[in-house]
Design an enzyme around this catalytic site. Sequence first.
Site, mmCIF file in Angstrom:
data_model
loop_
_atom_site.group_PDB
_atom_site.id
_atom_site.type_symbol
_atom_site.label_atom_id
_atom_site.label_comp_id
_atom_site.label_asym_id
_atom_site.label_seq_id
_atom_site.Cartn_x
_atom_site.Cartn_y
_atom_site.Cartn_z
ATOM 1 N N ASP A 1 0.859 -1.185 0.000
ATOM 2 C CA ASP A 1 0.000 0.000 0.000
ATOM 3 C C ASP A 1 0.890 1.228 0.000
ATOM 4 O O ASP A 1 1.969 1.202 0.581
ATOM 5 C CB ASP A 1 -0.823 0.044 1.293
ATOM 6 C CG ASP A 1 -2.023 -0.867 1.214
ATOM 7 O OD1 ASP A 1 -2.420 -1.219 0.098
ATOM 8 O OD2 ASP A 1 -2.560 -1.201 2.278
ATOM 9 N N ASP B 1 -4.940 -3.337 5.098
ATOM 10 C CA ASP B 1 -5.338 -2.898 6.437
ATOM 11 C C ASP B 1 -6.844 -2.943 6.674
ATOM 12 O O ASP B 1 -7.293 -3.019 7.801
ATOM 13 C CB ASP B 1 -4.784 -1.499 6.745
ATOM 14 C CG ASP B 1 -5.007 -0.534 5.591
ATOM 15 O OD1 ASP B 1 -5.837 -0.849 4.707
ATOM 16 O OD2 ASP B 1 -4.373 0.526 5.564
ATOM 17 N N ASP C 1 -9.714 -5.933 2.545
ATOM 18 C CA ASP C 1 -8.429 -6.469 2.100
ATOM 19 C C ASP C 1 -8.271 -7.939 2.474
ATOM 20 O O ASP C 1 -7.376 -8.622 1.977
ATOM 21 C CB ASP C 1 -7.262 -5.690 2.734
ATOM 22 C CG ASP C 1 -7.150 -4.290 2.165
ATOM 23 O OD1 ASP C 1 -7.587 -4.094 1.021
ATOM 24 O OD2 ASP C 1 -6.640 -3.400 2.851
#
Length: 934
Positions: A334, A647, A651
């Site tokens: 990310d 997170d 996900d």
Amino acid sequence: MTASVSRSSNAHHGLSVDEVVLLLETDQHRGLTGRDAAERWERFGPNTLPIVAGVGWPRRMARQFHHPLIYVLLVAGAVTTGLGEYIDAMVIFAVVVVNAVVGFVQESKAEAALEGLRLLVRTEARVVREGRERTVASEGLVPGDLVVLDAGEKVPADLRLTRSAELRVDESALTGESAPVAKDEVVLPAAVQVADRRNMAYSGTLVTTGSGAGIVVATGAETELGTIHRLVGAAESLATPLTRKLAGFSKVLTVGILALAAVTFGVGLLRGQGAVETFTAAIALAVGAIPEGLPAAVTITLAIGVARMARRRAVIRQLPAVETLGSTTVICADKTGTLTENEMTVATVWTPGNQFEVTGSGYAPDGTLHDIDGATPELGSHPGLRWSLLAGAACNDATLTYENERWNIAGDPTEAAMLVAAAKAGLTADRVGELIPRIATIPFDSHRRYMATLHRDTTSRGTDYVVLVKGAVEQVLELCTAQMACDGTTRPLDREMILRTADELAGRGLRVLATALGSVPEPHSFDEDALAYGLTLTGLQAMLDPPRAAAVPAVAACHTAGIAVKMITGDHAATATAIAAHIGLLTPADRHEATVLTGNDLAALPGEQFPEAVDDATVFARVSPEQKLRLVQALQSRGHVVAMTGDGVNDAPALRQADIGVAMGAGGTEVAKDAADMVLTDDDFATIEAAVEEGRGVFDNLVKFITWTLPTNIGEGLVILAAIAAGAALPILPTQILWINMTTAVALGLMLAFEPKEPAIMTRPPRDPDQPLLTLALVVRTMLVSTLLVAGAWWLFEWELAHGAGLAEARTAALNLFVVVEAFYLFSCRSLTRSAWRIGLLSNRWIIAGVTVQALGQLAITYLPAMNTIFATAPITGQAWLRILALAVTASLIVAIDKRLRRPHPHPPLSQNLHNDAPPRHRLPIGTNTRQKS
Ligand code: ATP
């Protein structure tokens, strides 16, 4: 006053909320008082599950004897006793006990190391006490506490729900049912089973959507989860694919060697040798040749790896991850928070026609806004700017507090930054709340990419209610039909110009959010449809989120190690590209269409081109969490071993699919942590790189141990086999082989688990996970070293006899030669490629300690009269020691030559511009094998 409150009862689902409140002496809205909570905590203890319930030490000790080898030894001991050979029997029983104790200690240590990790990932709970919501460690909850739940959180104790809004809970931890269950607070018949108790939320389950609140009715071991935990005990498995493979390998080897031992026994008898002697020899052959230390050594090495990773802030949740990490070929990270600091500061506020720079950094509201001439705008005469700042501050759930002489934020950093920007212009949160109190909210989510709020407008704008929106530029533009200049004049929307401006700001690596305003004559139901009538764009706010300093070297290290790094973000492509360039993910030459793909690009790609396009790209922008799953699958279908960070609740599927799912410990949801194999306690990309490095080190150490143990074990077996086959006197007695086997495996071999990582560990390509353990080189090495051991021992034995030594003395010399060669060989095994000299002889103090202990043991068995009696040894001369050393040095030289010849040619360093390329070694044709994690 809490005398009637009990720690548990499983009938709360049959009671109304009021009854539960009464029963647990609490308050449905204000929760417990601090004093009540403290008192109950004293009484009921922490809300934790007892550690290692079930399997106590006696059972674990008993388990050590449950091993085919031990059975053989026990039978051998019994037979030897029956035959009156008491000293030999004693040695055999001692071996059994030592083996069990060593196994027990090792296993306990490994378990304790893993157990300790749980404490590193702490679960927090939000509890209302005395009417105020606060966050506490979930250990602190007591029956009667009022707990608040939100999507992404783990239910911290058993709760009777008092309120729920679209609450859905994943109860698979409890019921095995993976589809989330809808919850409400309706009273149920008492007979309803756990899986159907809709009005309860159980400890350890995960909130997937919605929100709610409930009263704690059971904590710790009394929860439903606690009951299951008690039933199954802490059956946490220490097995990994590798340990299973090795266990299978050991079993086959054991059977083979036992068969060989039986044949040896038969041959000995046929040759007319004594039954007792031949029997003990056959047993010694078996014990010597079976690498019984292997599974334990693997577990220890993995556990040490886990501890090393934890020290570098990567907490392993699934043991196999330690192995898999070493073969990672792609890391998908990310952007926000992993590659960047996630510390936002609004740097520029743009309104159609004007641009203002904002001074100051961090969350302290110290700074000002000024235009290009340096003048500070007067908000009264800049309505456009004022409404943009108001939207940023009011359409916002973050809070800013000043505590311990610093400014702290709670909530989303993006929102906190907008709060600070408004405060710098005099619009503090309190002031905003007075001017335009909020009535309703459409919360932000990663699909919608905006947040909207409805407010009563107490300022003089001629309308009583306003809608404020902030979010991703493209999404907010979709809602707008007009734009407001800084001076408050409204014009038709110039979409192109706004997109261009946003692109320019994003090109500087800034995160850009648009703000918009709408007016409504009266409050109405507030949902997405309510925004469809056309809003007015008020401005853009561009914020700085500095890349993490440690990300730059970490990305470079990954590239050198042949690991591709890909950035995945919900942010704008231009922002993502600029940050990617800054941290070295993209070179200027790479910044073209193929390396940056957006969510829309991905959606438009034809299925058959998808995997290749994904493999070739480096930056994925405006990606939705659902697309992450497809990305992982595509990369896996190209033969990659994928580590993926995440997170949010959404996900979880991608984290499960990835070979290494990585969750954020600080900023991630419990759902993500639960789905992950590894949790980063600092959310930092550099930590993943560190974990990969440790993973490679762990695997190296395993290979080193195997490289040491196989040849020495086989050598130990061969020496007996050769003697019996030749019908000669044994150069080493069975009890002496048992001594060698037991002492060297622990004092020498195990020390390799502590070997530090090789310096060049991150300059070679990732390990192919399918590579066999028993390579040709290892087979050759095993044969070479075992032959050297046997030939050396035999020659020395004969030489000593021929030069006047007694039988015991000659055997003692051969025994010492065996151990000295094993010790020398240990130094060679410390590196798979470099020579012992180059690593530095003293660089692993564990090895030095182990060798010292072994040396003392050898002196004892050679010179202590009691040991001489037990093991039938005798003191040897200084010259004999010199011969032993000379032979050991010769053997080491031969091994060094073999190692030198087999050293892989140094591959050219993987250059920086290769980083977009995954190591091609085990790429599969497109579309094959979408691996599923076991
Ligand atoms: P990552 O790099 O971790 O995927 P991200 O934060 O950029 O993260 P999202 O949180 O999905 O990804 O955000 C996507 C976009 O939505 C952002 O680029 C921003 O434009 C917008 N956005 C983010 N947070 C908010 C918020 N609190 N309110 C409104 N819009 C937001």
